[in-house]
Design a protein around this motif. Sequence first.
Motif, PDB file in Angstrom:
ATOM      1  N   MET A 247       0.834  -1.212   0.000  1.00  0.00           N
ATOM      2  CA  MET A 247       0.000   0.000   0.000  1.00  0.00           C
ATOM      3  C   MET A 247       0.868   1.261   0.000  1.00  0.00           C
ATOM      4  O   MET A 247       0.564   2.237  -0.688  1.00  0.00           O
ATOM      5  N   ALA A 248       1.975   1.224   0.775  1.00  0.00           N
ATOM      6  CA  ALA A 248       2.872   2.385   0.795  1.00  0.00           C
ATOM      7  C   ALA A 248       3.507   2.599  -0.573  1.00  0.00           C
ATOM      8  O   ALA A 248       3.649   3.743  -1.043  1.00  0.00           O
ATOM      9  N   PHE A 249       3.894   1.500  -1.242  1.00  0.00           N
ATOM     10  CA  PHE A 249       4.478   1.631  -2.583  1.00  0.00           C
ATOM     11  C   PHE A 249       3.452   2.173  -3.577  1.00  0.00           C
ATOM     12  O   PHE A 249       3.783   3.030  -4.410  1.00  0.00           O
ATOM     13  N   ASN A 250       2.197   1.680  -3.492  1.00  0.00           N
ATOM     14  CA  ASN A 250       1.143   2.201  -4.375  1.00  0.00           C
ATOM     15  C   ASN A 250       0.926   3.684  -4.135  1.00  0.00           C
ATOM     16  O   ASN A 250       0.748   4.468  -5.074  1.00  0.00           O
ATOM     17  N   HIS A 251       0.951   4.071  -2.841  1.00  0.00           N
ATOM     18  CA  HIS A 251       0.773   5.479  -2.513  1.00  0.00           C
ATOM     19  C   HIS A 251       1.942   6.302  -3.063  1.00  0.00           C
ATOM     20  O   HIS A 251       1.743   7.413  -3.587  1.00  0.00           O
ATOM     21  N   MET A 252       3.158   5.757  -2.977  1.00  0.00           N
ATOM     22  CA  MET A 252       4.327   6.473  -3.499  1.00  0.00           C
ATOM     23  C   MET A 252       4.231   6.627  -5.014  1.00  0.00           C
ATOM     24  O   MET A 252       4.509   7.708  -5.556  1.00  0.00           O
ATOM     25  N   VAL A 253       3.797   5.546  -5.723  1.00  0.00           N
ATOM     26  CA  VAL A 253       3.658   5.633  -7.177  1.00  0.00           C
ATOM     27  C   VAL A 253       2.584   6.638  -7.549  1.00  0.00           C
ATOM     28  O   VAL A 253       2.717   7.396  -8.516  1.00  0.00           O
ATOM     29  N   GLU A 254       1.502   6.662  -6.760  1.00  0.00           N
ATOM     30  CA  GLU A 254       0.437   7.626  -7.000  1.00  0.00           C
ATOM     31  C   GLU A 254       0.963   9.053  -6.844  1.00  0.00           C
ATOM     32  O   GLU A 254       0.647   9.945  -7.655  1.00  0.00           O
ATOM     33  N   ARG A 255       1.791   9.252  -5.828  1.00  0.00           N
ATOM     34  CA  ARG A 255       2.385  10.585  -5.623  1.00  0.00           C
ATOM     35  C   ARG A 255       3.317  10.938  -6.779  1.00  0.00           C
ATOM     36  O   ARG A 255       3.318  12.083  -7.266  1.00  0.00           O
ATOM     37  N   PHE A 256       4.137   9.952  -7.213  1.00  0.00           N
ATOM     38  CA  PHE A 256       5.001  10.192  -8.367  1.00  0.00           C
ATOM     39  C   PHE A 256       4.180  10.557  -9.614  1.00  0.00           C
ATOM     40  O   PHE A 256       4.541  11.476 -10.357  1.00  0.00           O
ATOM     41  N   HIS A 257       3.062   9.821  -9.820  1.00  0.00           N
ATOM     42  CA  HIS A 257       2.201  10.059 -10.968  1.00  0.00           C
ATOM     43  C   HIS A 257       1.651  11.482 -10.945  1.00  0.00           C
ATOM     44  O   HIS A 257       1.696  12.228 -11.938  1.00  0.00           O
ATOM     45  N   HIS A 258       1.146  11.864  -9.785  1.00  0.00           N
ATOM     46  CA  HIS A 258       0.591  13.220  -9.640  1.00  0.00           C
ATOM     47  C   HIS A 258       1.693  14.273  -9.804  1.00  0.00           C
ATOM     48  O   HIS A 258       1.490  15.314 -10.459  1.00  0.00           O
ATOM     49  N   SER A 259       2.906  13.992  -9.204  1.00  0.00           N
ATOM     50  CA  SER A 259       3.998  14.959  -9.287  1.00  0.00           C
ATOM     51  C   SER A 259       4.456  15.136 -10.727  1.00  0.00           C
ATOM     52  O   SER A 259       4.743  16.258 -11.172  1.00  0.00           O
ATOM     53  N   LEU A 260       4.540  14.029 -11.508  1.00  0.00           N
ATOM     54  CA  LEU A 260       4.966  14.129 -12.895  1.00  0.00           C
ATOM     55  C   LEU A 260       3.954  14.891 -13.738  1.00  0.00           C
ATOM     56  O   LEU A 260       4.321  15.631 -14.655  1.00  0.00           O
ATOM     57  N   GLN A 261       2.664  14.698 -13.435  1.00  0.00           N
ATOM     58  CA  GLN A 261       1.649  15.491 -14.140  1.00  0.00           C
ATOM     59  C   GLN A 261       1.852  16.982 -13.863  1.00  0.00           C
ATOM     60  O   GLN A 261       1.785  17.821 -14.773  1.00  0.00           O
ATOM     61  N   GLU A 262       2.111  17.308 -12.604  1.00  0.00           N
ATOM     62  CA  GLU A 262       2.349  18.713 -12.257  1.00  0.00           C
ATOM     63  C   GLU A 262       3.638  19.213 -12.905  1.00  0.00           C
ATOM     64  O   GLU A 262       3.730  20.363 -13.354  1.00  0.00           O
ATOM     65  N   VAL A 263       4.662  18.339 -12.957  1.00  0.00           N
ATOM     66  CA  VAL A 263       5.919  18.731 -13.586  1.00  0.00           C
ATOM     67  C   VAL A 263       5.704  19.006 -15.066  1.00  0.00           C
ATOM     68  O   VAL A 263       6.303  19.929 -15.646  1.00  0.00           O
ATOM     69  N   THR A 264       4.838  18.206 -15.707  1.00  0.00           N
ATOM     70  CA  THR A 264       4.544  18.419 -17.127  1.00  0.00           C
ATOM     71  C   THR A 264       3.928  19.799 -17.345  1.00  0.00           C
ATOM     72  O   THR A 264       4.336  20.557 -18.247  1.00  0.00           O
ATOM     73  N   LYS A 265       2.947  20.129 -16.507  1.00  0.00           N
ATOM     74  CA  LYS A 265       2.325  21.446 -16.619  1.00  0.00           C
ATOM     75  C   LYS A 265       3.362  22.544 -16.357  1.00  0.00           C
ATOM     76  O   LYS A 265       3.423  23.548 -17.077  1.00  0.00           O
ATOM     77  N   THR A 266       4.154  22.333 -15.335  1.00  0.00           N
ATOM     78  CA  THR A 266       5.157  23.350 -14.978  1.00  0.00           C
ATOM     79  C   THR A 266       6.192  23.508 -16.074  1.00  0.00           C
ATOM     80  O   THR A 266       6.700  24.604 -16.336  1.00  0.00           O
ATOM     81  N   SER A 267       6.532  22.398 -16.759  1.00  0.00           N
ATOM     82  CA  SER A 267       7.511  22.462 -17.836  1.00  0.00           C
ATOM     83  C   SER A 267       7.019  23.340 -18.979  1.00  0.00           C
ATOM     84  O   SER A 267       7.784  24.157 -19.527  1.00  0.00           O
ATOM     85  N   HIS A 268       5.730  23.212 -19.341  1.00  0.00           N
ATOM     86  CA  HIS A 268       5.189  24.066 -20.385  1.00  0.00           C
ATOM     87  C   HIS A 268       5.221  25.537 -19.963  1.00  0.00           C
ATOM     88  O   HIS A 268       5.570  26.425 -20.758  1.00  0.00           O
ATOM     89  N   GLN A 269       4.835  25.764 -18.720  1.00  0.00           N
ATOM     90  CA  GLN A 269       4.891  27.143 -18.223  1.00  0.00           C
ATOM     91  C   GLN A 269       6.332  27.654 -18.198  1.00  0.00           C
ATOM     92  O   GLN A 269       6.602  28.830 -18.441  1.00  0.00           O
TER      93      GLN A 269
END
Length: 540
Positions: A247-269
């Motif tokens: 469960m902790a690993f799934n939560h970490m992957v979920e956080r990575f997934h969300h962080s990469l989405q935010e990084v993608t948006k931030t990269s365009h900006q």
Amino acid sequence: MKEKSLSIQTKFLAAFTVGFLTILGASTFLTMEKEKQLIDQLLEDMLHNTARSYFDGINTMMLTGTMAQRDVLRDKVLKQPNILDARIIRNQAHDPLLKATEAREHELPLDELDRRALAGEQISLTGRNEAGRTLSVLVPLKAVEDYSGTNCLTCHQVPKNSVLGAVRIDMSLAGTDAEIHAGLLGNLLVNAALFLIGLGLFAWLFRHLIRRRMQRLEQSMTHIAEQADLCTRIEVVANDEIGRVSMAFNHMVERFHHSLQEVTKTSHQLNQSADEITQVVEQTANAVLEQQNETDSVATAINQLSATANQVRDNAQRAAEVSITADNEAAQGTKITTEVIQGIDQLMAEISRAAAVIEQLASRSTDVGGVLDVIKSIAEQTNLLALNAAIEAARAGEMGRGFAVVADEVRNLANRSHQSTQEIESMIAQLQQGAQEAVTAMQTARQSAQERSEQVQQAVNNLNTISGIVGDIRQLNTQMDHAAQEQFSVTESISYNITHIAQLADNTAEDASRTSRVSEELARLSHQLNNLIEQFKLCD
């Protein structure tokens, strides 16, 4: 490195085996020592009973008169299992019958233990021989009134509680120790077999309950790492430690997934911001260039002003130095004039004292004139008396001739005194005239010195006025020097600030250039970051 490459199952089994063997070895050693102590105590009690029975048999033989057969009784005792020796040790000091009968060699004290027992000490001692451990028991035999219904004092004429001898029984513990070791070895083998069964059961349970689930967890993580698939999740089958790790690993992957989405948006900006920064940097570079030109013009003007201020400061310093020199010279002149006035005052005082002395001298010369008048009058009277004496001597004739000679000498002496008095009077008159002239000259000199003192005092006042004026000029020059110093300092500070501003402008231009390069690098890194993010599989 080998320990780090071992599996968790192997490490658990190794730790379990080491712990079990440590506990097993410690418990086996403690059990063996406890059994040895218990058996040693039982055998010691048994030897005490054997020694007592042996002595009871000897006592019976003594009462029945069959002591000659005591070796038979000893042989029976020696035939008991593990008995190494059985002896009656006789005390020669308290056994008078020992001299009358033949004593056996084994009935005499042979070692230190025998002698300690004859001294009244009851001994139980564990030793060791070639076969193994041994146990020796020595019981002293004392003369008492009632020993199992027998009064020892009737046969032995010794004091009560005297040690008549001792019983010694030596027993081998090698067989007993061998039996203990054999039992412990059997027990150890049974425990080892049970341990192996338990270890196999533990390994089977670990493999089915932990290792398989850990392998599935490892496969899922490997798939996510190799495929960069952040949409994959690990299946959680139980709420235990492995399940919580999943469960902790799934939560970490979920956080990575969300962080990469935010990084993608931030990269365009970031790409847009980099372009804007490039434009701002170009504008900043143009503004900095204009600022550098204006700063150079101001720096040139400030340098000219600084040179002028430096000249003003130098002139003010020279004027201040000249005023200081004039002030020092005026002060020196005032000091010298003051010393001259003091010298004139001292001279006037000396002239006054000299005039007083001369006046006293004139007064004393007048007194001398009075004395001379008296002397002159006395000389005239003497001359008159001498004349009268000469007249009387002439009247006396021959009788008065000698007196006439004396009277003539007296008259001559009076005449010489009168002449000397006139000469002295003339000299005193001249002295009085000289003293009067000296007093007049002294008064004239004192009046002249007084006038010169007043003139010098006026010069001192003029010098003081000049010194005050020079002091004012010096103060003004000092103020001018301070003002020039402040003007020069301010000019230098402004020049330094202008230079610093110019340096800052140069640094700003360099920073603008570096910022331009950084913005270009930032745009490149932003594109590279987008390429890296596109390698991951992201869910919508």
